[in-house]
Design an enzyme around this catalytic site. Structure first.
Site, PDB file in Angstrom:
ATOM      1  N   LYS A 128       0.794  -1.126   0.077  1.00 40.47           N
ATOM      2  CA  LYS A 128      -0.060   0.472  -0.486  1.00 40.47           C
ATOM      3  C   LYS A 128       0.759   0.885   0.084  1.00 40.47           C
ATOM      4  O   LYS A 128       0.353   1.685  -0.617  1.00 40.47           O
ATOM      5  CB  LYS A 128      -0.742   0.018   0.968  1.00 40.47           C
ATOM      6  CG  LYS A 128      -1.505   1.542   1.295  1.00 40.47           C
ATOM      7  CD  LYS A 128      -3.148   1.364   2.191  1.00 40.47           C
ATOM      8  CE  LYS A 128      -2.210   1.227   3.688  1.00 40.47           C
ATOM      9  NZ  LYS A 128      -1.898   2.626   3.919  1.00 40.47           N
ATOM     10  N   ASP A 129       2.655   0.862   0.668  1.00 42.69           N
ATOM     11  CA  ASP A 129       2.775   2.561   0.824  1.00 42.69           C
ATOM     12  C   ASP A 129       3.229   3.043  -0.387  1.00 42.69           C
ATOM     13  O   ASP A 129       3.768   4.272  -0.833  1.00 42.69           O
ATOM     14  CB  ASP A 129       4.086   2.384   1.653  1.00 42.69           C
ATOM     15  CG  ASP A 129       5.048   2.653   2.078  1.00 42.69           C
ATOM     16  OD1 ASP A 129       4.013   4.520   2.284  1.00 42.69           O
ATOM     17  OD2 ASP A 129       6.216   2.772   2.784  1.00 42.69           O
TER      18      ASP A 129
END
Length: 657
Positions: free
Chosen positions: A324-325
């Site tokens: 997600k980062d």
């Protein structure tokens, strides 16, 4: 819900120091050989003789008495064992419910060794009086099960965020008037923690008053001390980023055990829990090796690992938040490098390491075929040991039926043995690593420019997917957000991936990949990429998983969500993303050399095509339900209908947990 699977490659079970016993029938004409060798029995008897609890009473029960001449002594002993097991179970239930339970140590078992003592005593007695066939039957089976599973079947891991431990230490240091722990620099924290760990007195005063959040943390450590390592496995530290995060847990654990031991008037049951730092974000993954080196360079910690954990360090790597980062491609590469660095750090200090893979079911959260995932790990990272999570609906899919569960265990066993005996190949050329760095950098920039730097994207995400509605449905174990904010940063990875899977766009698994591959191809590295795909298992696995997920994506369905649910001013975002999906498909096929998606997995393609007649109508229904629900969000019937479509689409898409 998560199932944590651990595998240790060995010819014999060594968890409790007991070798597995053979159950083979003797050949005709040959003398019966006991299932447990005399050496094993001697070792067991010597080990259990050290425990005085119940020893004399069990021996006494085996001696015939005139009071009960008709009752078999073995039945008396095993009846006593049964009664103590029932009391043991009740005691554990009270502890977990935080209900006071004052029991005599004689009335319950605290360790698996105490349970094994009377069982081995009966086994030895039966063998010595010529009843070996009885000893090697159900009794031997029970001894094997206790040796393998202990008294709890499966040990539970504890998991808490590093920030919560810092808050607890803040409260303690403020109460003691020695400052605010979280404001200290890393070196001062390590100095304080190491000094306290070397001391023999408790740190936390009994008179301390703390906020409810801190009390919850301290109470957890207290229950862990009361239950011990026979019931609990690892203590996992979420969002770990420094060596002090690990020592903080060690100190709180030590303090709780000193306190409980003082109240009991004897040592706590079992040993201390092993502490596993979880490195999740890209930044933390890049520092993982340095953190482990710092930890092992501290004399107290290295001696503690050698003495209490057999020289074995467990390190967990997170696939969800890293994806997600920075996007799936960059996360995969950073995870690969982090594992290499952690293994190297442990080898430098002569410490064995087990890597614990925090995978989800979806490709965006590190999911995919088990065998393929293990075979693509860095060389030396799977040395006979492996831990991995199975989450969500994947638990039911992989372990819901006995035959399926056995097959999954066979896959794990085969993959671990092969990865140990014949490690996967590293990148053949140094320039392959340099090329991966370039692709990763471009991929990450493309991903973050869309997800984090476009101010309109978060609103588009909330409009185009059922993410906002997921919070109203009782289908998750935790809140969808870590903190009360609307940004992507505090949104948990599970709803982030799950919401995009519902719309059949599965954006987290492929966004940024196409841009990175296109950059490399335009720089003249197409042939290098093809060679990497053919010869480097890690790269091939990464490309194959992305190709699989693109095959499950459907741009036309995603477009329908946009047309009905997204504001007209933000529909261009969706148009651009669908072009990005098409470009990603093009360059993935260039690298893999396939004519069309899933060309190397035709059975998967048939499965996907076979589900479309059921999936497509459910997506149409979901769009209409979302449209109506957003006008009437208190409509219970619409929420129930939405839940049905969510479950149906998740079952059809698979790999969504």
């Amino acid at each position: 819900m998560a199932l944590i699977f651990s595998y240790k490659s060995s010819h014999r079970s060594t968890q409790n120091g007991n070798a597995s016993a053979s159950n083979a029938s003797p050949s005709s004409g040959m003398q019966r050989v006991p299932s447990f060798s005399s050496v094993q029995l001697t070792a067991q008897r010597k080990k259990f003789a050290e425990s005085m609890i119940g020893r004399s009473s069990f021996h006494k029960l085996l001696e015939p008495t005139p009071v009960q001449p008709a009752i078999a002594p073995y039945r008396i002993v095993l009846g006593n064992v049964k009664d103590k097991l029932l009391k043991t179970r009740r005691r554990l239930e009270l502890l977990l419910e935080d209900i006071p339970c004052e029991t005599d140590p004689w009335d319950h078992f605290e360790t698996a060794d105490q349970l094994l003592e009377p069982l081995l005593l009966c086994y030895d007695s039966l063998q010595s009086c010529g009843s070996g066939f009885l000893a090697d039957g159900r009794l031997a089976d029970l001894i094997r099960r206790v040796s393998t599973f202990g008294m709890v079947l499966i040990k539970l891991d504890l998991r808490q965020e590093s920030g919560r431990h810092a808050e607890a230490l803040d409260a303690i240091t403020k109460f003691l008037d020695i400052g605010t722990y979280s404001e200290w620099d890393e070196e001062k924290k390590l100095e304080f923690l190491t000094r306290e760990l070397k001391g023999k007195r408790p740190l936390i005063p009994s008179s301390i008053e703390v906020p409810p959040e801190v009390k919850e943390v301290l109470d957890t450590f207290r229950v862990a001390a009361e239950l011990g390592s026979d019931s609990l496995g690892a203590y996992v530290i979420s969002m770990a980023s420094n060596a002090s995060d690990v020592l903080a847990v060690e100190l709180l654990q030590k303090d709780a055990r000193l306190s409980v031991s003082g109240e009991l008037g004897r040592p706590c049951p079992g040993g201390t829990l092993r502490v596993a730092p979880l490195f999740e974000t890209v930044k933390d993954l890049r520092e993982a090796g340095s953190v482990i080196r710092k930890l092992l360079s501290i004399d107290w910690y290295k001696e503690h690992v050698i003495k209490n954990h057999n020289g074995h360090q467990e390190v967990m790597v997170g696939y969800s938040d890293s994806g997600k980062d920075a996007g799936r491609f960059t996360a995969a590469w950073e995870l690969y490098k982090a594992q290499e660095d952690v293994v190297s750090a442990c080898n430098e200090f002569g410490i064995k390491v087990t890597l614990f893979h925090g995978r989800g079911g979806s490709v965006g959260r590190g999911g995919g075929p088990t065998y393929l995932a293990i075979q693509s790990q860095p060389p030396g990272s799977v040395m006979g040991t492996l831990r991995s999570t199975e989450q969500g609906e994947m638990v039911q899919a992989k372990f819901g039926l006995p035959n399926t569960a056995v097959r999954q265990l066979e896959i794990y066993t085969t993959a671990v043995l092969l990865a140990t005996l014949r490690p996967p190949l590293p990148p053949r050329e140094l320039k392959w690593r340099s090329l991966m760095e370039e692709i990763s950098k471009v991929s990450c920039q493309n991903y973050r420019s869309t997800v984090y730097e476009n101010p309109e994207f978060i609103t588009y995400f909330q409009e185009a997917t059922p993410q906002a509605e997921l919070g109203y449905l009782n289908i998750g174990s935790r809140p969808t957000r870590r903190k009360a904010s609307t940004g992507i940063g505090h949104l948990r990875a599970i709803p982030w991936v799950f919401a995009w899977t519902q719309t059949r766009f599965v954006l987290p698994a492929w966004l940024g990949v196409g841009a990175g591959l296109q950059y490399a191809c335009e720089k003249g590295h197409t042939e290098d990429l093809k060679a990497m795909y053919q010869e480097w298992p890690f790269f091939q696995s990464t490309i194959d998983l992305i190709e699989m997920i693109i095959g499950k994506a459907d741009a036309s369905i995603a477009k329908h969500y946009d047309e009905v649910l997204v504001s007209e001013s933000r529909q261009k975002i969706g148009d651009d993303l669908r072009k990005e999906l098409s470009s990603t498909e093009k360059y993935v096929l260039v690298v893999s050399g396939h004519d069309k998606l899933s060309d190397n997995n035709k059975s998967l393609r048939r499965l996907i095509e076979g589900r479309l007649p059921y999936l497509n109508p459910m997506n149409m229904l979901q769009v209409e339900i979302l449209k109506r629900l957003r006008r009437d969000d208190d409509n219970v019937k619409l929420r129930d209908a939405l839940l049905i479509t969510i479950n149906g689409i998740a079952a059809g898409m698979r790999n969504t947990g």
